[in-house]
Enzyme design. Structure first.
Site: not given
Lengths: 315, 315
Positions: B142, B282-284, B51
């Site tokens: 991200e 997000g964050e993966g 990330v």
């Protein structure tokens, strides 16, 4: 459903370190599981997977290229751990039980008479219900050569429309076979058109379809959330839905089947499958795979820090 | 890609105890992983999740209700294990590394000049590439306050159309904020319209977008299959796709984001996300959840019995 527990779960979601709603259906699933389990912090410590197997007299109409012996062969494969459902249950932590329902005594051919009489139907419902153990969630699946024809007949009988809408390629059938299957389905449904929804389950269904209905009712009474598999599982409970849609309030649909009739069934029931990966195997495989999504929902719900705990500024 | 390994995997799928094709995309995934890993029996023993976090000068335009400090606060939350991505990586067996990219030195505001100069862009690409370890698969994610605006700008710059098509509510923005965001995106894209795709990455992207590109290239060279997350991740690699679509041949898209621009990006790239659960965090997180689907594909591919082994009659 425990509305208080569901609301507490929803409130907790709003405090976790993420924008509100950003986990999408994972948030809804946490709330759903909280409501049925009656805890704001639901768990999936024990998950039961039940696969019911049956044989079908309608195979006499030549609607499936596999011989009926394959049902018992696949049950043996389940028992020795070689089938897809074994791998997916092991991966996602579900305890698999296979219930073979009188495989050496197929139901009657529904194009000439009712597939099951009342006593047979009740027995299959009962066997489905008694197979349900106390658990945090229940996965349901099926195996039975010819049972995509049975499922198409149940869907057509309950939801109407054109028989061809409900008939797919099933297990290894081609286009000619499909047209024949639709004709068999239309004939069977016409023969039993005067029956009630549960009467149609007896007349068109097989033992595994009735057992699935029994398990769904037992789970409803025990407030166990259920993951149905795909087309055949969903069609199996269509008679329950026609009798009273609330009987399926505790049911999720694991995946959108590649069988063309599944979409119409899900739409009628107002349920959106969790996964859509072009699968059409049955056995409960789509539900067992979708268990991973439920586990993801609870991992976030239970494990994430709140804004206050993490010292993250809220908007 | 190792065509021989992929073909052997495909051949094996045809021998397993299920109708051909009935595992749908799970079969394709087994073949895909076999091709990239160069083994007919691919594995997911070691999965890395990376990330990347960055801050963005375009926040000066007031496109996000959260202060930029939240990026560092969320990185701290990742490091102490409290975020959604931590739970999903733990659940599905991925080793998470967070790379914070000069958070105290945001990029320039792309509406007045290039967000990054060439040296900054290359450094970010390099940091992304060097973070990639040898693994069986790589998950990319991200974090960066304001980076849904950055993603919309990259998508708009690469694929054209109307700026509003690419702009969603992002993190907690309402309809008015969304219109403002579209105006900011249109202004930035117009300013840098003459640049090449990689020049647009520098001018509009942030450090985490460039790092994602670097990681994708490094994984491509090491033949590591990649699971991209959702909208922001996919937009981040749009410049690579514009430079040469084959640069993304080893990439899957984990989930269909609730951000409206994602669908257009995926369609342009000819990639169908594995999951569609209304997530937009997000964050993966969407990629980490989709790792469960990859594990399901390989559990079946590796663990199922063949027709011969199980003594099941083939059609």
């Amino acid at each position: 459903q425990d509305a208080g527990a569901a609301q507490m779960a929803r409130a907790r979601q709003g405090t976790l370190t993420k924008p509100p709603g950003s986990l999408g259906r994972l948030e809804d699933l946490a709330e759903f599981l909280a409501g049925w389990q009656g805890h704001a912090m639901p768990a999936l410590d024990k998950v039961q997977a039940l696969v019911f197997a049956g044989n079908h007299g309608v195979c006499a109409q030549g609607i499936n290229p596999f011989p009926q012996e394959v049902t018992a062969q696949m049950v043996a494969n389940f028992e020795t751990g070689g089938a897809a459902i074994n791998q997916l249950c092991r991966l996602n932590g579900a305890d698999l039980t296979v219930v073979a329902l009188d495989l050496d005594r197929p139901t009657a051919d529904f194009t000439s008479r009712a597939a099951m009489d009342d006593a047979e139907t009740l027995e299959a419902l009962q066997r489905g219900a008694t197979a349900v153990q106390q658990a945090d969630a229940l996965i349901l699946g099926e195996m039975g050569i010819g049972n995509s024809t049975v499922a198409a007949a149940l869907a057509h009988a309950i939801l109407g429309g054109d028989a061809q809408l409900w008939v797919g390629r099933g297990t290894g059938s081609d286009a000619t076979a499909r047209a024949h299957k639709a004709e068999v389905v239309a004939r069977g449904v016409a023969l039993h058109a005067a029956r009630t929804p549960m009467g149609k389950l007896a007349a068109l269904g097989g033992r595994e379809q009735a057992a699935i209905c029994g398990a769904v009712i037992a789970a409803r009474l025990a407030r166990i959330p259920v993951l149905l598999d795909g087309f055949i599982c969903t069609a199996s409970v269509a008679p329950l839905w026609a009798a009273n849609p609330a009987l399926l309030d505790h049911c999720l649909i694991g995946h959108a089947s590649a069988e063309p009739g599944h979409n119409g069934l899900c739409a009628a029931m107002g349920k959106r499958p969790l996964l859509d990966l072009g699968m059409a195997l049955g056995e409960g495989t789509g539900a067992a795979l979708a268990l991973g999504v439920l586990r993801g929902a609870l991992a976030c719900h239970r494990g994430m820090a709140t804004f206050a705990e993490a010292g993250v500024s809220d908007a």
